[in-house]
Design an enzyme around this catalytic site. Structure first.
Site, PDB file in Angstrom:
ATOM      1  N   ARG A 150      66.616 -14.413 -35.723  1.00 35.56           N
ATOM      2  CA  ARG A 150      67.539 -15.190 -36.511  1.00 35.56           C
ATOM      3  C   ARG A 150      67.115 -15.065 -38.101  1.00 35.56           C
ATOM      4  O   ARG A 150      65.999 -15.255 -38.126  1.00 35.56           O
ATOM      5  CB  ARG A 150      67.714 -16.590 -35.993  1.00 35.56           C
ATOM      6  CG  ARG A 150      68.826 -17.240 -36.692  1.00 35.56           C
ATOM      7  CD  ARG A 150      68.736 -18.877 -36.336  1.00 35.56           C
ATOM      8  NE  ARG A 150      67.696 -19.333 -37.500  1.00 35.56           N
ATOM      9  CZ  ARG A 150      66.603 -20.171 -37.148  1.00 35.56           C
ATOM     10  NH1 ARG A 150      66.497 -20.210 -35.857  1.00 35.56           N
ATOM     11  NH2 ARG A 150      65.938 -20.584 -38.172  1.00 35.56           N
ATOM     12  N   GLY A 155      64.966 -20.787 -31.823  1.00 38.91           N
ATOM     13  CA  GLY A 155      64.925 -21.946 -31.015  1.00 38.91           C
ATOM     14  C   GLY A 155      66.157 -21.816 -29.983  1.00 38.91           C
ATOM     15  O   GLY A 155      67.218 -21.207 -30.108  1.00 38.91           O
ATOM     16  N   GLU A 182      63.507 -15.818 -44.487  1.00 36.53           N
ATOM     17  CA  GLU A 182      62.556 -15.362 -43.474  1.00 36.53           C
ATOM     18  C   GLU A 182      63.557 -15.145 -42.192  1.00 36.53           C
ATOM     19  O   GLU A 182      64.539 -15.358 -42.108  1.00 36.53           O
ATOM     20  CB  GLU A 182      61.591 -16.556 -42.922  1.00 36.53           C
ATOM     21  CG  GLU A 182      62.317 -17.657 -42.347  1.00 36.53           C
ATOM     22  CD  GLU A 182      61.114 -18.990 -42.220  1.00 36.53           C
ATOM     23  OE1 GLU A 182      60.613 -18.982 -41.162  1.00 36.53           O
ATOM     24  OE2 GLU A 182      61.009 -19.606 -42.947  1.00 36.53           O
ATOM     25  N   GLU A 236      54.488 -25.781 -33.160  1.00 36.58           N
ATOM     26  CA  GLU A 236      55.857 -25.944 -32.554  1.00 36.58           C
ATOM     27  C   GLU A 236      55.990 -26.349 -31.025  1.00 36.58           C
ATOM     28  O   GLU A 236      56.871 -25.779 -30.506  1.00 36.58           O
ATOM     29  CB  GLU A 236      56.487 -24.640 -32.876  1.00 36.58           C
ATOM     30  CG  GLU A 236      56.635 -24.535 -34.532  1.00 36.58           C
ATOM     31  CD  GLU A 236      57.422 -23.307 -35.062  1.00 36.58           C
ATOM     32  OE1 GLU A 236      58.622 -23.233 -34.662  1.00 36.58           O
ATOM     33  OE2 GLU A 236      56.791 -22.456 -35.553  1.00 36.58           O
ATOM     34  N   ASP A 261      67.365 -16.362 -41.874  1.00 34.15           N
ATOM     35  CA  ASP A 261      67.636 -17.517 -42.604  1.00 34.15           C
ATOM     36  C   ASP A 261      67.928 -17.219 -44.057  1.00 34.15           C
ATOM     37  O   ASP A 261      67.147 -16.404 -44.686  1.00 34.15           O
ATOM     38  CB  ASP A 261      66.510 -18.497 -42.781  1.00 34.15           C
ATOM     39  CG  ASP A 261      66.495 -19.259 -41.529  1.00 34.15           C
ATOM     40  OD1 ASP A 261      67.146 -19.137 -40.605  1.00 34.15           O
ATOM     41  OD2 ASP A 261      65.106 -19.728 -41.282  1.00 34.15           O
ATOM     42  N   ASN A 280      63.131 -14.995 -37.866  1.00 29.99           N
ATOM     43  CA  ASN A 280      62.618 -15.834 -36.674  1.00 29.99           C
ATOM     44  C   ASN A 280      62.766 -14.748 -35.429  1.00 29.99           C
ATOM     45  O   ASN A 280      63.948 -14.517 -35.164  1.00 29.99           O
ATOM     46  CB  ASN A 280      63.286 -17.011 -36.404  1.00 29.99           C
ATOM     47  CG  ASN A 280      63.134 -17.944 -37.475  1.00 29.99           C
ATOM     48  OD1 ASN A 280      62.154 -18.831 -37.702  1.00 29.99           O
ATOM     49  ND2 ASN A 280      64.250 -17.981 -38.345  1.00 29.99           N
ATOM     50  N   SER A 330      59.646 -23.465 -38.755  1.00 31.63           N
ATOM     51  CA  SER A 330      60.168 -24.872 -38.745  1.00 31.63           C
ATOM     52  C   SER A 330      59.711 -25.869 -40.013  1.00 31.63           C
ATOM     53  O   SER A 330      59.637 -27.049 -39.539  1.00 31.63           O
ATOM     54  CB  SER A 330      59.653 -25.440 -37.191  1.00 31.63           C
ATOM     55  OG  SER A 330      60.115 -24.697 -36.187  1.00 31.63           O
ATOM     56  N   TYR A 376      65.328 -30.553 -35.497  1.00 31.02           N
ATOM     57  CA  TYR A 376      65.426 -30.744 -34.128  1.00 31.02           C
ATOM     58  C   TYR A 376      65.686 -32.111 -33.499  1.00 31.02           C
ATOM     59  O   TYR A 376      65.861 -31.924 -32.258  1.00 31.02           O
ATOM     60  CB  TYR A 376      63.902 -30.200 -33.579  1.00 31.02           C
ATOM     61  CG  TYR A 376      63.624 -28.928 -33.860  1.00 31.02           C
ATOM     62  CD1 TYR A 376      64.248 -27.836 -33.300  1.00 31.02           C
ATOM     63  CD2 TYR A 376      62.664 -28.489 -34.864  1.00 31.02           C
ATOM     64  CE1 TYR A 376      64.071 -26.491 -33.571  1.00 31.02           C
ATOM     65  CE2 TYR A 376      62.383 -27.085 -35.124  1.00 31.02           C
ATOM     66  CZ  TYR A 376      62.947 -26.225 -34.572  1.00 31.02           C
ATOM     67  OH  TYR A 376      62.872 -24.925 -34.964  1.00 31.02           O
TER      68      TYR A 376
END
Length: 332
Positions: free
Chosen positions: A263, A285, A279, A25, A265, A281, A153, A224
């Protein structure tokens, strides 16, 4: 900016925005880091870009950096390794600490913990061969997601619908990680919920974002670089369901011992409206397409203020104070 923040900024010292790195990433991390760098400088912070993929980390001490904003994604930046080094160096950093970062990066450990906490997450199996992927498909049903256990990602991910895909799906995931995770696919709405802990405050869940990707394919390109994905914040979900997702996300964050920001999901199953945790994070991002800044704006927090508040919350969990470390080093 209010006077309290002005006083805090004056005390921050020299700040390194850690970006780039060596993970899959890297490209996204560079974009995140440049955005954060610009935002911090707009607030008058003495912030500098620091590419961990190109510079020795010892330079952080040699060049007198007082704290770090971690804008790294994936392995080597989001998995507890950088956090551990910064703990040893006594340099405060943003986001969760060593243990929380390491556990969150490992989707298998995360799922086991969430299951122990009674939090809903899709069914799963670990696979060590294409045959094991085929067995998982038989047990979990199609479609099924096959992905590396310790990547982000959607890198290395395949949506498997038949046995014919198992060998290729395993090979792709195993290219990034020896642990390959097979996960039950949840058909329905895709959402994400950021959790933010500002200095001196308790962690709180920000507004939920509902994601509608082309063909339901929220992959690396659509995350992205593409412009076709639609994001809804306010989410448009029923208030009770949004509150449920926020509670689950906050529980998921707290169960891992996170701090600062993260964050989560979440998928909402179409058949019965039940949310499932996918998951978490721990270094989300911060690009122009990123979701935490979007949720923060909906909560009345600008991108620049978000970056500064995250930085103000930077700390070490338990390392010796930097002054003591300097004194010990001087005697060696």
């Amino acid at each position: 900016m209010n006077k309290d923040l002005e006083l805090s900024v004056a005390d921050l010292g020299k700040v390194a925005v850690l970006m780039g790195g060596t993970s899959a990433e890297r490209e996204v991390s560079l974009m995140s880091g440049q955005g954060v760098l610009k935002a911090l400088r707009a607030h008058g912070v003495d912030a500098h870009a620091f590419d961990t993929g190109k510079r020795p980390l010892w330079d952080l001490r040699q060049e007198g950096f007082a704290r770090c904003f971690i804008a790294l994604h994936g392995r080597g930046g989001e998995d507890g390794t950088i956090q551990g080094l910064l703990e040893l160096l006594g340099i405060p950093y943003t986001g969760p600490g060593v243990t929380a970062s390491a556990m969150a990066m490992d989707k298998v450990l995360t799922k086991r913990l969430w299951q122990a906490e009674g939090l809903a997450t899709p069914g799963w199996r670990l696979a060590d061969s294409p045959a094991a992927v085929a067995q998982a498909l038989e047990e979990l049903g199609a479609p099924m997601i096959v992905k590396p256990a310790r990547e982000g990602s959607t890198i290395g991910l395949t949506k498997v619908v038949s046995n014919a895909q198992c060998e290729q799906a395993y090979a792709l995931a195993a290219r990034y990680d020896a642990q390959v995770l097979c996960e039950q696919f949840i058909e329905g709405e895709e959402t994400t919920c950021a959790v933010l802990q500002l200095p001196g405050q308790k962690a709180r869940a920000l507004p939920v974002i509902r994601i509608v990707a082309p063909g339901g394919n929220y992959d690396y390109e659509n995350k992205y670089f593409g412009e076709a994905t639609q994001y809804y914040c306010p989410s448009g979900l029923p208030a009770q369901l949004e509150e449920q997702i926020q509670r689950m996300s906050l529980q998921a964050y707290q169960s891992l011992g996170c701090r600062g920001w993260s964050r989560v999901d979440v998928m909402i199953r179409e058949s019965d409206g039940k949310p499932f945790l996918l998951e978490i994070n721990t270094s989300p991002g911060m690009t122009g397409h990123s979701l935490v800044p979007m949720a923060a704006r909906a909560a009345g927090i600008s991108y620049e203020d978000l970056c500064l508040q995250i930085l103000l919350a930077a700390r070490c969990d338990g390392a010796a104070p930097r002054q003591q470390l300097d004194e010990r080093t001087a005697t060696v």
